[in-house]
Motif scaffolding. Structure first.
Motif, PDB file in Angstrom:
ATOM      1  N   ASN A 154       0.812  -1.229   0.000  1.00  0.00           N
ATOM      2  CA  ASN A 154       0.000   0.000   0.000  1.00  0.00           C
ATOM      3  C   ASN A 154       0.841   1.273   0.000  1.00  0.00           C
ATOM      4  OD1 ASN A 154       0.975   0.119   2.592  1.00  0.00           O
ATOM      5  ND2 ASN A 154      -1.006  -0.097   3.608  1.00  0.00           N
ATOM      6  N   GLY A 155       2.168   1.129  -0.105  1.00  0.00           N
ATOM      7  CA  GLY A 155       3.050   2.286  -0.191  1.00  0.00           C
ATOM      8  C   GLY A 155       3.577   2.790   1.132  1.00  0.00           C
ATOM      9  N   THR A 156       3.117   2.237   2.248  1.00  0.00           N
ATOM     10  CA  THR A 156       3.626   2.660   3.550  1.00  0.00           C
ATOM     11  C   THR A 156       4.976   2.006   3.822  1.00  0.00           C
ATOM     12  OG1 THR A 156       2.413   0.873   4.659  1.00  0.00           O
ATOM     13  CG2 THR A 156       1.317   3.020   4.481  1.00  0.00           C
ATOM     14  N   THR A 157       5.799   2.690   4.603  1.00  0.00           N
ATOM     15  CA  THR A 157       7.158   2.210   4.860  1.00  0.00           C
ATOM     16  C   THR A 157       7.178   1.219   6.012  1.00  0.00           C
ATOM     17  OG1 THR A 157       8.045   4.331   4.098  1.00  0.00           O
ATOM     18  CG2 THR A 157       9.505   2.927   5.386  1.00  0.00           C
ATOM     19  N   TYR A 158       7.861   0.104   5.807  1.00  0.00           N
ATOM     20  CA  TYR A 158       8.031  -0.860   6.891  1.00  0.00           C
ATOM     21  C   TYR A 158       8.880  -0.262   8.014  1.00  0.00           C
ATOM     22  CZ  TYR A 158       6.706  -4.532   3.486  1.00  0.00           C
ATOM     23  OH  TYR A 158       6.065  -5.310   2.555  1.00  0.00           O
ATOM     24  N   ASP A 159       8.603  -0.667   9.233  1.00  0.00           N
ATOM     25  CA  ASP A 159       9.518  -0.404  10.340  1.00  0.00           C
ATOM     26  C   ASP A 159      10.561  -1.509  10.441  1.00  0.00           C
ATOM     27  OD1 ASP A 159       8.250   1.973  11.179  1.00  0.00           O
ATOM     28  OD2 ASP A 159       6.782   0.827  12.336  1.00  0.00           O
ATOM     29  N   CYS A 160      10.135  -2.733  10.155  1.00  0.00           N
ATOM     30  CA  CYS A 160      11.005  -3.898  10.278  1.00  0.00           C
ATOM     31  C   CYS A 160      10.988  -4.691   8.977  1.00  0.00           C
ATOM     32  CB  CYS A 160      10.527  -4.820  11.408  1.00  0.00           C
ATOM     33  SG  CYS A 160      10.184  -3.994  12.974  1.00  0.00           S
TER      34      CYS A 160
ATOM     35  N   VAL B 219      15.468 -19.604   7.220  1.00  0.00           N
ATOM     36  CA  VAL B 219      15.437 -20.251   8.534  1.00  0.00           C
ATOM     37  C   VAL B 219      16.543 -19.768   9.460  1.00  0.00           C
ATOM     38  CG1 VAL B 219      14.250 -22.331   7.773  1.00  0.00           C
ATOM     39  CG2 VAL B 219      16.746 -22.216   7.614  1.00  0.00           C
ATOM     40  N   ASN B 220      17.599 -19.193   8.910  1.00  0.00           N
ATOM     41  CA  ASN B 220      18.694 -18.707   9.751  1.00  0.00           C
ATOM     42  C   ASN B 220      18.597 -17.218  10.057  1.00  0.00           C
ATOM     43  OD1 ASN B 220      20.479 -21.177   9.984  1.00  0.00           O
ATOM     44  ND2 ASN B 220      20.279 -21.031   7.756  1.00  0.00           N
ATOM     45  N   LEU B 221      17.604 -16.552   9.493  1.00  0.00           N
ATOM     46  CA  LEU B 221      17.418 -15.122   9.735  1.00  0.00           C
ATOM     47  C   LEU B 221      16.091 -14.815  10.412  1.00  0.00           C
ATOM     48  CD1 LEU B 221      18.682 -13.725   6.290  1.00  0.00           C
ATOM     49  CD2 LEU B 221      19.973 -13.940   8.422  1.00  0.00           C
ATOM     50  N   ALA B 222      15.230 -15.809  10.496  1.00  0.00           N
ATOM     51  CA  ALA B 222      13.916 -15.610  11.109  1.00  0.00           C
ATOM     52  C   ALA B 222      14.056 -15.498  12.629  1.00  0.00           C
ATOM     53  CB  ALA B 222      12.996 -16.766  10.739  1.00  0.00           C
ATOM     54  N   SER B 223      12.982 -15.110  13.266  1.00  0.00           N
ATOM     55  CA  SER B 223      12.951 -14.998  14.735  1.00  0.00           C
ATOM     56  C   SER B 223      11.873 -15.934  15.287  1.00  0.00           C
ATOM     57  CB  SER B 223      12.638 -13.551  15.142  1.00  0.00           C
ATOM     58  OG  SER B 223      13.602 -12.665  14.645  1.00  0.00           O
ATOM     59  N   PRO B 224      12.229 -17.029  15.986  1.00  0.00           N
ATOM     60  CA  PRO B 224      13.584 -17.546  16.206  1.00  0.00           C
ATOM     61  C   PRO B 224      14.150 -18.162  14.926  1.00  0.00           C
ATOM     62  CG  PRO B 224      11.968 -19.099  17.047  1.00  0.00           C
ATOM     63  CD  PRO B 224      11.200 -17.925  16.559  1.00  0.00           C
ATOM     64  N   PRO B 225      15.492 -18.407  14.891  1.00  0.00           N
ATOM     65  CA  PRO B 225      16.424 -18.461  16.023  1.00  0.00           C
ATOM     66  C   PRO B 225      16.947 -17.094  16.483  1.00  0.00           C
ATOM     67  CG  PRO B 225      17.566 -19.048  14.015  1.00  0.00           C
ATOM     68  CD  PRO B 225      16.123 -18.914  13.642  1.00  0.00           C
ATOM     69  N   LEU B 226      16.828 -16.045  15.636  1.00  0.00           N
ATOM     70  CA  LEU B 226      17.313 -14.735  16.071  1.00  0.00           C
ATOM     71  C   LEU B 226      16.300 -14.078  16.992  1.00  0.00           C
ATOM     72  CD1 LEU B 226      18.775 -13.327  12.709  1.00  0.00           C
ATOM     73  CD2 LEU B 226      19.941 -14.627  14.500  1.00  0.00           C
ATOM     74  N   SER B 227      16.776 -13.142  17.803  1.00  0.00           N
ATOM     75  CA  SER B 227      15.890 -12.430  18.722  1.00  0.00           C
ATOM     76  C   SER B 227      14.928 -11.542  17.942  1.00  0.00           C
ATOM     77  CB  SER B 227      16.713 -11.565  19.680  1.00  0.00           C
ATOM     78  OG  SER B 227      17.418 -10.562  18.960  1.00  0.00           O
ATOM     79  N   ALA B 228      13.749 -11.341  18.503  1.00  0.00           N
ATOM     80  CA  ALA B 228      12.740 -10.482  17.875  1.00  0.00           C
ATOM     81  C   ALA B 228      12.880  -9.081  18.450  1.00  0.00           C
ATOM     82  CB  ALA B 228      11.348 -11.035  18.135  1.00  0.00           C
ATOM     83  N   SER B 229      13.849  -8.339  17.938  1.00  0.00           N
ATOM     84  CA  SER B 229      14.168  -7.031  18.513  1.00  0.00           C
ATOM     85  C   SER B 229      13.461  -5.883  17.801  1.00  0.00           C
ATOM     86  CB  SER B 229      15.682  -6.803  18.485  1.00  0.00           C
ATOM     87  OG  SER B 229      16.191  -6.994  17.178  1.00  0.00           O
ATOM     88  N   CYS B 230      12.713  -6.186  16.738  1.00  0.00           N
ATOM     89  CA  CYS B 230      12.004  -5.147  15.995  1.00  0.00           C
ATOM     90  C   CYS B 230      10.547  -5.561  15.821  1.00  0.00           C
ATOM     91  CB  CYS B 230      12.662  -4.945  14.620  1.00  0.00           C
ATOM     92  SG  CYS B 230      11.954  -3.593  13.654  1.00  0.00           S
ATOM     93  N   THR B 231       9.636  -4.662  16.204  1.00  0.00           N
ATOM     94  CA  THR B 231       8.210  -4.936  16.086  1.00  0.00           C
ATOM     95  C   THR B 231       7.544  -3.862  15.237  1.00  0.00           C
ATOM     96  OG1 THR B 231       8.156  -5.996  18.262  1.00  0.00           O
ATOM     97  CG2 THR B 231       6.049  -5.272  17.336  1.00  0.00           C
ATOM     98  N   ASP B 232       6.788  -4.304  14.235  1.00  0.00           N
ATOM     99  CA  ASP B 232       6.085  -3.411  13.315  1.00  0.00           C
ATOM    100  C   ASP B 232       4.602  -3.781  13.379  1.00  0.00           C
ATOM    101  OD1 ASP B 232       4.968  -2.082  11.149  1.00  0.00           O
ATOM    102  OD2 ASP B 232       6.641  -2.477   9.784  1.00  0.00           O
ATOM    103  N   THR B 233       3.874  -3.135  14.236  1.00  0.00           N
ATOM    104  CA  THR B 233       2.464  -3.479  14.420  1.00  0.00           C
ATOM    105  C   THR B 233       1.620  -3.112  13.198  1.00  0.00           C
ATOM    106  OG1 THR B 233       2.121  -1.348  15.528  1.00  0.00           O
ATOM    107  CG2 THR B 233       2.598  -3.240  16.927  1.00  0.00           C
ATOM    108  N   THR B 234       1.999  -2.062  12.494  1.00  0.00           N
ATOM    109  CA  THR B 234       1.224  -1.655  11.316  1.00  0.00           C
ATOM    110  C   THR B 234       1.203  -2.749  10.261  1.00  0.00           C
ATOM    111  OG1 THR B 234       1.794   0.665  11.678  1.00  0.00           O
ATOM    112  CG2 THR B 234       1.054   0.058   9.471  1.00  0.00           C
ATOM    113  N   HIS B 235       2.327  -3.427  10.075  1.00  0.00           N
ATOM    114  CA  HIS B 235       2.427  -4.446   9.043  1.00  0.00           C
ATOM    115  C   HIS B 235       2.500  -5.854   9.620  1.00  0.00           C
ATOM    116  CE1 HIS B 235       4.154  -0.696   7.257  1.00  0.00           C
ATOM    117  NE2 HIS B 235       3.294  -1.021   6.310  1.00  0.00           N
ATOM    118  N   ASN B 236       2.266  -5.972  10.916  1.00  0.00           N
ATOM    119  CA  ASN B 236       2.226  -7.269  11.600  1.00  0.00           C
ATOM    120  C   ASN B 236       3.521  -8.052  11.393  1.00  0.00           C
ATOM    121  OD1 ASN B 236       1.020  -9.254  13.205  1.00  0.00           O
ATOM    122  ND2 ASN B 236       0.189 -10.347  11.424  1.00  0.00           N
TER     123      ASN B 236
ATOM    124  N   ALA C 224      15.686  -4.179  11.386  1.00  0.00           N
ATOM    125  CA  ALA C 224      15.022  -2.936  11.035  1.00  0.00           C
ATOM    126  C   ALA C 224      15.051  -2.766   9.522  1.00  0.00           C
ATOM    127  CB  ALA C 224      15.703  -1.755  11.725  1.00  0.00           C
ATOM    128  N   ASN C 225      14.344  -1.759   9.015  1.00  0.00           N
ATOM    129  CA  ASN C 225      14.175  -1.569   7.578  1.00  0.00           C
ATOM    130  C   ASN C 225      15.379  -0.850   6.968  1.00  0.00           C
ATOM    131  OD1 ASN C 225      13.288  -1.178   4.986  1.00  0.00           O
ATOM    132  ND2 ASN C 225      11.465   0.001   5.528  1.00  0.00           N
TER     133      ASN C 225
END
Length: 507
Positions: free
Chosen positions: A67-73, A79-96, A102-103
């Protein structure tokens, strides 16, 4: 500049048929090493400067949602970049989105090391894992998952030059923003080591056509998109945004279909200028063996649609296409990662089994022998085997870069080294982002910026070439060097590599 021959001159002599006997600049041999699937920012974005000359390196472009809005995360599915196994240190509620990233661009090496066991084992029957192999379960080499790299998707990702929809238009989402630590790459370390040949880095070089390997191999040798002469094909269907498929961050706005062919023309028929009709743009198999199962492209008629090999043969210029694993594939026992659609001459009628042109299709081992023996033809195309071509998903980037270094050492240390110009480039972007908008030339491309190097033992110094090039600049160099007719409209107008040659020779 050395006095052997000025750039653009015919060369030091001419052959009996009136064609020049050397590549411009006095080179007697041109070698094109065609690697796989990386954008410039992804691989060479951290090159820095060359002899004080700035390289247009990596810049982060904030990615936007459908929709043209900018991601926060940045969402991640590898499988090696997802959370887990990595920590979930960025949350983007607008885009779930919940992610570690980060972006903005990130360094892949910080999360997947060259020694990590994240590559698929090169064994027949190995299961396909679309999101990659979790570290500790695969083979060593530090592989990532593969990323979509197809004709319509890339046009959506480029977004009219904004370069901000790579993530949304990809099955690999945030991995599109990953980049390698350039200074850690074997090719970078080799070219900056004592005794290495000088080089020219071309930082404005773009893939010839939008999309993937099949099409860009065709543009490398024929400077055009092939027409499928089958009576009926399964044309692609795109939505209002030009997208033909569904991805984690993209939902089509209407009916879509993602096939090997372009979308149908509104009035029927084929319109090359409009890029619609029965043109093959995504991976399709050759009609000649060796090939895999699946849809096949009918043999291309060289008399109607010639390639650069046809031109060189007619002019008496020696040349070969050398491919890793070719002999095994022809013998009926191809390697697990032999790629049939990386053999572009095999799609043409003049190179079918039993035809004279077939002799020009040879195994990479024969290239290595010719380089060691001092018997290189005037023009060589070298296509490494799958395990060594740097393709994300099934090949290790550092291992592929090691093979590239081995090839360069073989060439430059061989008897023909002083007389050989080597062009190293990549077929296409592999789904990876870049920040430089490609020039708008026609409906086929160019696409995303890709790495490109000129390397020669004859160069007096290293430097940077900011000239705008695309894949067809390679055939244009051959055409202008030997006064051959252009294959199409793009190679007739594109810049040949003469400026880069001049930079290297001038030092």
């Amino acid at each position: 500049m050395p006095a052997a021959a000025a750039v653009g001159d015919a060369g030091a002599g001419s052959s009996g048929n009136g064609h020049p006997s050397t590549i411009p600049g006095g080179f007697k041999h041109l070698v094109v090493i065609y690697e796989e699937n990386h954008s410039f920012d992804n691989l060479y974005g951290g090159w820095g400067s060359v002899n004080g000359q700035a390289v247009n390196g990596s810049q982060s472009v904030a990615q936007v949602a459908q929709n043209g809005t900018t991601y926060d995360c940045l969402p991640q599915v590898d499988v090696n970049l997802a959370s887990p196994p990595l920590s979930a240190s960025c949350t983007d509620t607008t885009h779930n989105i919940v992610s570690h990233f980060a972006n903005h661009t990130f360094t892949i090496d910080d999360y997947i090391a060259p020694t990590d066991t994240t590559c698929p084992p090169a064994v027949q029957g190995t299961p396909f894992k679309p999101n990659g192999w979790l570290n500790g379960t695969g083979a060593s080499g530090g592989c990532t998952r593969d990323l979509v790299h197809r004709f319509y998707q890339e046009q959506y990702q480029i977004d009219g030059g904004k370069m901000d929809r790579y993530t949304t238009g990809s099955d690999a989402v945030g991995l599109t923003q990953g980049q390698y630590d350039t200074a850690r790459l074997p090719i970078y370390q080799y070219l900056h080591s004592d005794g290495a040949p000088n080089y020219v880095l071309a930082d404005d070089f773009f893939q010839g056509a939008f999309g993937g390997s099949f099409l860009n191999h065709q543009w490398l040798i024929a400077a055009r998109t092939p027409l499928d002469t089958t009576a009926t094909v399964n044309n692609s269907i795109v939505d209002a945004n030009g997208m033909p498929n569904t991805y984690p961050q993209y939902t089509p706005t209407g009916t879509v279909k993602d096939t090997q062919w372009t979308m149908a023309c509104p009035g029927g028929g084929n319109d090359y200028a409009a890029a619609c009709g029965n043109f093959a743009v995504n991976t399709i198999q050759p009609a000649s063996p060796p090939h895999a199962s699946g849809a096949q492209l009918p043999l291309i008629d060289d008399t109607k649609y010639p390639n650069i090999g046809d031109r060189m043969t007619a002019a008496g210029i020696s040349w070969n296409w050398y491919s890793g694993g070719w002999d095994d594939a022809v013998a009926g026992h191809p390697g697990v990662n032999f790629q049939y659609h990386h053999q572009p001459f095999n799609y043409f009628a003049a190179y079918a089994p039993g035809q004279p042109g077939r002799a020009h299709l040879q195994d990479e081992t024969k290239f290595i022998a010719a380089a060691n023996d001092g018997t290189l033809p005037t023009v060589s195309f070298v296509k490494p085997y799958g395990d060594e071509n740097e393709h994300p998903g099934y090949a290790s980037e550092p291992d592929g870069s090691d093979h590239l270094v081995d090839l360069l050492k073989t060439i430059t240390d061989g008897p023909d080294g002083k007389d050989t110009l080597v062009v190293v480039t990549y077929d296409e972007f592999g789904g990876q982002s870049d920040h430089v908008a490609p020039p708008v030339v026609d409906k086929w491309g160019p696409g995303t910026r890709i790495p490109a190097l000129l390397v020669s033992k004859k160069f007096e110094g290293s430097g940077v070439d900011h000239t705008s090039y695309d894949t067809t600049s390679i055939v244009a160099t051959i055409e202008k060097a030997f006064h051959l007719a252009p294959l199409g409209t793009r190679d007739a107008k594109v810049n040949p590599l003469f400026s880069g040659i001049r930079i290297g020779l001038d030092g």
